[in-house]
Design a protein around this motif. Structure first.
Motif, PDB file in Angstrom:
ATOM      1  N   HIS A 275       1.791  -4.834   8.943  1.00 54.20           N
ATOM      2  CA  HIS A 275       0.472  -4.395   8.690  1.00 54.20           C
ATOM      3  C   HIS A 275       0.479  -3.013   9.653  1.00 54.20           C
ATOM      4  CE1 HIS A 275      -3.862  -3.770   8.214  1.00 54.20           C
ATOM      5  NE2 HIS A 275      -3.919  -3.879   9.684  1.00 54.20           N
ATOM      6  N   ILE A 276       0.068  -1.908   9.087  1.00 52.86           N
ATOM      7  CA  ILE A 276      -0.176  -0.609   9.642  1.00 52.86           C
ATOM      8  C   ILE A 276      -1.353  -0.196   9.566  1.00 52.86           C
ATOM      9  CG2 ILE A 276       0.465   1.721  10.119  1.00 52.86           C
ATOM     10  CD1 ILE A 276       3.356   1.036   8.938  1.00 52.86           C
ATOM     11  N   SER A 277      -2.289   0.047  10.783  1.00 51.87           N
ATOM     12  CA  SER A 277      -3.601   0.267  10.648  1.00 51.87           C
ATOM     13  C   SER A 277      -3.885   1.862   9.671  1.00 51.87           C
ATOM     14  CB  SER A 277      -4.249   0.466  12.042  1.00 51.87           C
ATOM     15  OG  SER A 277      -3.697   1.485  12.675  1.00 51.87           O
ATOM     16  N   ARG A 278      -5.035   1.787   9.139  1.00 53.67           N
ATOM     17  CA  ARG A 278      -5.209   3.018   8.443  1.00 53.67           C
ATOM     18  C   ARG A 278      -5.293   4.320   9.172  1.00 53.67           C
ATOM     19  NH1 ARG A 278     -10.470   1.925   4.888  1.00 53.67           N
ATOM     20  NH2 ARG A 278     -10.818   0.640   6.663  1.00 53.67           N
ATOM     21  N   GLY A 279      -5.638   4.158  10.669  1.00 54.95           N
ATOM     22  CA  GLY A 279      -5.770   5.166  11.396  1.00 54.95           C
ATOM     23  C   GLY A 279      -4.379   5.954  11.596  1.00 54.95           C
ATOM     24  N   LEU A 280      -3.115   4.979  11.644  1.00 54.62           N
ATOM     25  CA  LEU A 280      -1.899   5.415  11.723  1.00 54.62           C
ATOM     26  C   LEU A 280      -1.095   5.690  10.314  1.00 54.62           C
ATOM     27  CD1 LEU A 280      -1.014   2.724  14.641  1.00 54.62           C
ATOM     28  CD2 LEU A 280      -1.737   5.113  14.989  1.00 54.62           C
ATOM     29  N   ASN A 281      -1.721   5.626   9.462  1.00 55.19           N
ATOM     30  CA  ASN A 281      -0.791   5.783   8.143  1.00 55.19           C
ATOM     31  C   ASN A 281      -2.055   6.670   7.275  1.00 55.19           C
ATOM     32  OD1 ASN A 281       0.382   5.700   5.526  1.00 55.19           O
ATOM     33  ND2 ASN A 281       0.991   3.498   5.919  1.00 55.19           N
TER      34      ASN A 281
ATOM     35  N   ASP B  34      -4.491   5.438   4.187  1.00 50.16           N
ATOM     36  CA  ASP B  34      -5.852   5.402   4.438  1.00 50.16           C
ATOM     37  C   ASP B  34      -6.332   6.476   3.145  1.00 50.16           C
ATOM     38  OD1 ASP B  34      -8.507   5.688   5.821  1.00 50.16           O
ATOM     39  OD2 ASP B  34      -8.246   7.783   6.334  1.00 50.16           O
TER      40      ASP B  34
ATOM     41  N   SER C  16      -6.926   4.211   0.205  1.00 41.54           N
ATOM     42  CA  SER C  16      -7.936   3.141   0.263  1.00 41.54           C
ATOM     43  C   SER C  16      -9.337   3.944   0.018  1.00 41.54           C
ATOM     44  CB  SER C  16      -8.218   2.672   1.660  1.00 41.54           C
ATOM     45  OG  SER C  16      -8.547   3.743   2.580  1.00 41.54           O
TER      46      SER C  16
END
Length: 103
Positions: free
Chosen positions: A22-28, A32, A35
């Motif tokens: 799982h990679i947070s949207r802030g880092l990808n 993002d 989404s």
């Protein structure tokens, strides 16, 4: 999304080793951007995300099974309202039924 998750799990079994992170949207930025596609126009995302419109789903659609209940249940008034427009005479109950049918 559930069908896609099933497909991924099925495909992962064909590998000796696989890992899902799982990679947070802030880092990808790409994730993002993806989404946000459902709720905004994507012209401004062209730098971050390559958009391809599919004419068909990328996985087979599931089978839908019809279920008929012979006896009345909590769904009966909702089905009568949706199929035939029948509402209870009590105005409050009729309003509650309309709201439940929308949900």
């Amino acid at each position: 999304m559930v069908e896609y998750l099933k497909k991924v799990k099925e495909l992962m079994q064909s590998f000796e080793e696989a890992e899902v992170l799982h990679i947070s949207r802030g880092l990808n930025k790409k994730a993002d951007g993806l989404s946000k596609l459902a709720s905004v126009a994507f012209d401004h995302l062209a730098k971050d995300v390559k958009v391809e419109t599919l004419s068909q789903p990328s996985i087979a659609e599931g089978v839908v099974t019809s279920v008929e209940v012979q006896e009345e249940s909590w769904m009966t008034p909702i089905l009568l309202y949706l199929r035939e427009g029948v509402v209870p005479e009590n105005k409050q109950e009729a309003q509650r039924l309309r709201i439940r049918a929308l949900q």
